[in-house]
Design a protein around this motif. Structure first.
Motif, PDB file in Angstrom:
ATOM      1  N   ILE A  58     -38.348  48.606  16.153  1.00 13.86           N
ATOM      2  CA  ILE A  58     -39.249  49.748  15.955  1.00 13.86           C
ATOM      3  C   ILE A  58     -39.271  50.675  17.163  1.00 13.86           C
ATOM      4  CG2 ILE A  58     -41.610  50.447  15.422  1.00 13.86           C
ATOM      5  CD1 ILE A  58     -40.026  49.039  13.141  1.00 13.86           C
ATOM      6  N   ALA A  59     -39.251  50.109  18.365  1.00 15.36           N
ATOM      7  CA  ALA A  59     -39.299  50.926  19.588  1.00 15.36           C
ATOM      8  C   ALA A  59     -38.076  51.829  19.744  1.00 15.36           C
ATOM      9  CB  ALA A  59     -39.443  50.029  20.812  1.00 15.36           C
ATOM     10  N   LYS A  60     -36.985  51.499  19.061  1.00 15.79           N
ATOM     11  CA  LYS A  60     -35.762  52.307  19.153  1.00 15.79           C
ATOM     12  C   LYS A  60     -35.822  53.554  18.271  1.00 15.79           C
ATOM     13  CE  LYS A  60     -34.131  48.980  21.700  1.00 15.79           C
ATOM     14  NZ  LYS A  60     -34.146  49.112  23.170  1.00 15.79           N
ATOM     15  N   LYS A  61     -36.860  53.649  17.447  1.00 19.72           N
ATOM     16  CA  LYS A  61     -37.062  54.785  16.536  1.00 19.72           C
ATOM     17  C   LYS A  61     -35.808  55.068  15.694  1.00 19.72           C
ATOM     18  CE  LYS A  61     -40.545  56.873  19.510  1.00 19.72           C
ATOM     19  NZ  LYS A  61     -40.991  58.078  20.273  1.00 19.72           N
ATOM     20  N   PRO A  62     -35.340  54.052  14.980  1.00 18.74           N
ATOM     21  CA  PRO A  62     -34.090  54.206  14.219  1.00 18.74           C
ATOM     22  C   PRO A  62     -34.254  55.051  12.958  1.00 18.74           C
ATOM     23  CG  PRO A  62     -35.074  52.093  13.746  1.00 18.74           C
ATOM     24  CD  PRO A  62     -35.917  52.705  14.826  1.00 18.74           C
ATOM     25  N   ASP A  63     -33.155  55.657  12.541  1.00 15.40           N
ATOM     26  CA  ASP A  63     -33.113  56.342  11.250  1.00 15.40           C
ATOM     27  C   ASP A  63     -32.867  55.333  10.135  1.00 15.40           C
ATOM     28  OD1 ASP A  63     -33.182  59.312  12.028  1.00 15.40           O
ATOM     29  OD2 ASP A  63     -31.579  58.531  13.308  1.00 15.40           O
ATOM     30  N   TYR A  64     -32.089  54.290  10.467  1.00 14.56           N
ATOM     31  CA  TYR A  64     -31.811  53.210   9.520  1.00 14.56           C
ATOM     32  C   TYR A  64     -31.738  51.891  10.277  1.00 14.56           C
ATOM     33  CZ  TYR A  64     -30.439  57.076   6.515  1.00 14.56           C
ATOM     34  OH  TYR A  64     -30.437  58.249   5.806  1.00 14.56           O
ATOM     35  N   VAL A  65     -32.024  50.805   9.562  1.00 17.40           N
ATOM     36  CA  VAL A  65     -31.933  49.456  10.143  1.00 17.40           C
ATOM     37  C   VAL A  65     -31.236  48.546   9.147  1.00 17.40           C
ATOM     38  CG1 VAL A  65     -33.189  47.466  11.075  1.00 17.40           C
ATOM     39  CG2 VAL A  65     -34.090  49.790  11.424  1.00 17.40           C
ATOM     40  N   THR A  66     -30.191  47.858   9.596  1.00 14.51           N
ATOM     41  CA  THR A  66     -29.608  46.797   8.780  1.00 14.51           C
ATOM     42  C   THR A  66     -30.310  45.497   9.156  1.00 14.51           C
ATOM     43  OG1 THR A  66     -27.819  46.238  10.348  1.00 14.51           O
ATOM     44  CG2 THR A  66     -27.373  47.963   8.721  1.00 14.51           C
ATOM     45  N   VAL A  67     -30.668  44.709   8.157  1.00 11.83           N
ATOM     46  CA  VAL A  67     -31.386  43.449   8.368  1.00 11.83           C
ATOM     47  C   VAL A  67     -30.547  42.333   7.766  1.00 11.83           C
ATOM     48  CG1 VAL A  67     -33.508  42.165   7.912  1.00 11.83           C
ATOM     49  CG2 VAL A  67     -33.608  44.656   8.269  1.00 11.83           C
ATOM     50  N   LEU A  68     -30.020  41.466   8.615  1.00 15.42           N
ATOM     51  CA  LEU A  68     -29.119  40.400   8.158  1.00 15.42           C
ATOM     52  C   LEU A  68     -29.549  39.064   8.740  1.00 15.42           C
ATOM     53  CD1 LEU A  68     -26.653  39.132   6.877  1.00 15.42           C
ATOM     54  CD2 LEU A  68     -25.220  40.241   8.592  1.00 15.42           C
ATOM     55  N   PHE A  69     -30.259  38.290   7.948  1.00 10.52           N
ATOM     56  CA  PHE A  69     -30.700  36.947   8.324  1.00 10.52           C
ATOM     57  C   PHE A  69     -30.476  35.988   7.149  1.00 10.52           C
ATOM     58  CE2 PHE A  69     -33.254  39.654  11.102  1.00 10.52           C
ATOM     59  CZ  PHE A  69     -33.127  39.006  12.325  1.00 10.52           C
ATOM     60  N   PRO A  98     -38.852  51.332   3.418  1.00  7.42           N
ATOM     61  CA  PRO A  98     -37.765  50.987   2.501  1.00  7.42           C
ATOM     62  C   PRO A  98     -36.601  51.974   2.498  1.00  7.42           C
ATOM     63  CG  PRO A  98     -39.874  50.587   1.453  1.00  7.42           C
ATOM     64  CD  PRO A  98     -40.170  51.288   2.747  1.00  7.42           C
ATOM     65  N   SER A  99     -36.875  53.261   2.639  1.00  9.52           N
ATOM     66  CA  SER A  99     -35.794  54.251   2.603  1.00  9.52           C
ATOM     67  C   SER A  99     -34.885  54.147   3.818  1.00  9.52           C
ATOM     68  CB  SER A  99     -36.362  55.667   2.503  1.00  9.52           C
ATOM     69  OG  SER A  99     -37.087  56.009   3.682  1.00  9.52           O
ATOM     70  N   LYS A 100     -35.372  53.486   4.874  1.00  9.05           N
ATOM     71  CA  LYS A 100     -34.595  53.333   6.104  1.00  9.05           C
ATOM     72  C   LYS A 100     -33.995  51.940   6.243  1.00  9.05           C
ATOM     73  CE  LYS A 100     -37.371  56.569   8.879  1.00  9.05           C
ATOM     74  NZ  LYS A 100     -38.115  56.700  10.157  1.00  9.05           N
ATOM     75  N   THR A 101     -34.326  51.054   5.315  1.00 12.96           N
ATOM     76  CA  THR A 101     -33.941  49.647   5.427  1.00 12.96           C
ATOM     77  C   THR A 101     -32.730  49.309   4.563  1.00 12.96           C
ATOM     78  OG1 THR A 101     -36.256  49.044   5.810  1.00 12.96           O
ATOM     79  CG2 THR A 101     -34.750  47.266   5.211  1.00 12.96           C
ATOM     80  N   ILE A 102     -31.736  48.670   5.184  1.00 16.07           N
ATOM     81  CA  ILE A 102     -30.572  48.164   4.450  1.00 16.07           C
ATOM     82  C   ILE A 102     -30.595  46.641   4.575  1.00 16.07           C
ATOM     83  CG2 ILE A 102     -28.059  48.141   4.238  1.00 16.07           C
ATOM     84  CD1 ILE A 102     -28.070  50.903   5.648  1.00 16.07           C
ATOM     85  N   LEU A 103     -31.048  45.967   3.532  1.00 19.72           N
ATOM     86  CA  LEU A 103     -31.106  44.506   3.530  1.00 19.72           C
ATOM     87  C   LEU A 103     -29.739  43.953   3.149  1.00 19.72           C
ATOM     88  CD1 LEU A 103     -34.547  43.924   1.732  1.00 19.72           C
ATOM     89  CD2 LEU A 103     -34.080  43.956   4.190  1.00 19.72           C
ATOM     90  N   ILE A 104     -29.285  42.963   3.909  1.00 18.79           N
ATOM     91  CA  ILE A 104     -27.967  42.372   3.687  1.00 18.79           C
ATOM     92  C   ILE A 104     -28.122  40.871   3.468  1.00 18.79           C
ATOM     93  CG2 ILE A 104     -25.641  42.071   4.630  1.00 18.79           C
ATOM     94  CD1 ILE A 104     -26.203  44.441   6.494  1.00 18.79           C
ATOM     95  N   SER A 105     -27.516  40.367   2.407  1.00 20.21           N
ATOM     96  CA  SER A 105     -27.585  38.925   2.151  1.00 20.21           C
ATOM     97  C   SER A 105     -26.677  38.178   3.123  1.00 20.21           C
ATOM     98  CB  SER A 105     -27.180  38.621   0.711  1.00 20.21           C
ATOM     99  OG  SER A 105     -25.852  39.026   0.457  1.00 20.21           O
ATOM    100  N   PRO A 106     -27.027  36.925   3.451  1.00 19.92           N
ATOM    101  CA  PRO A 106     -26.210  36.150   4.396  1.00 19.92           C
ATOM    102  C   PRO A 106     -24.847  35.817   3.800  1.00 19.92           C
ATOM    103  CG  PRO A 106     -27.842  34.739   3.354  1.00 19.92           C
ATOM    104  CD  PRO A 106     -28.174  36.150   2.937  1.00 19.92           C
TER     105      PRO A 106
END
Length: 208
Positions: A58-69, A98-106
């Motif tokens: 959050i502190a990086k103020k991203p336009d998009y975030v990929t989330v891979l866990f 949600p519009s900035k989030t890219i969820l990735i399956s393991p």
């Protein structure tokens, strides 16, 4: 410049012989007009990642975030149950937006080399990630299916450690392609898509 934070565990963090973490290194080559920040920490489950979420993402103020866990959350020796995993992934998506989030399956594993992880279990975590994407309206990449559907998927899982989990160049080529294509897809629907023609052209030129 569009900033993308790649948030995850060792799959996100590993260099695999590259000058910097393989995932963001390859993404920077494919989409040079983007700023990619690597926020992967080896060994992390979503429980550990949530503690550093504010500072590292959050502190990086991203336009998009990929989330891979999921690779560690599903491991028998450090199991994060599906309900808690879903709650954590949902938190990430809602806080990022949600519009900035890219969820990735393991990704899948080579079970002959992995005693503590199974593809049956990883498929359950993949299902949860997809459900969260649908429920929150986040973007989604089914990395598990993309890799597991390949007859040669075990070859894609060969990396420096050759442990059936941490893959090398071929695996990172696949993952970075999927993310780059998703970012292009998102931005093609962006109201300022005309400004991105040069970036998109560069990507497809490299793919020829």
């Amino acid at each position: 410049m569009t900033t993308v934070v790649c948030f995850g565990d060792s799959i996100t963090a590993r260099k695999e012989g590259n000058p910097s973490p393989a995932l963001t290194y390859k993404l920077s080559q494919k989409l040079p007009n983007y700023n990619f920040i690597n926020a992967g920490v080896s060994g992390n489950t979503t429980e550990q990642a949530i503690e550093r979420f504010a500072a590292d993402v959050i502190a990086k103020k991203p336009d998009y975030v990929t989330v891979l866990f999921g690779s560690n959350d599903s491991a028998t020796y450090r199991l994060v149950d599906l309900e808690l995993f879903k709650r954590n992934i949902t938190t990430f998506a809602k806080v990022i937006g949600p519009s900035k989030t890219i969820l990735i399956s393991p990704p899948p594993v080579d079970e002959s080399l992995q005693e503590n992880r199974s593809n049956e279990s990883l498929l359950q975590y993949t299902t949860v990630v997809r459900e969260v994407a649908e429920e929150t309206g986040s973007h989604y990449i089914d990395f598990f299916t993309a890799m597991y559907s390949r007859e040669d998927y075990k070859e894609l899982l060969v990396g420096e450690k050759n442990d059936g989990l941490h893959f090398g160049e071929a695996g990172y080529d696949m993952l970075s392609d999927l993310i780059a294509q998703k970012l292009i897809e998102i931005n093609l629907n962006h109201p300022k898509k005309g400004l991105l023609e040069k970036v998109i052209g560069l990507f497809f030129e490299k793919e020829k």
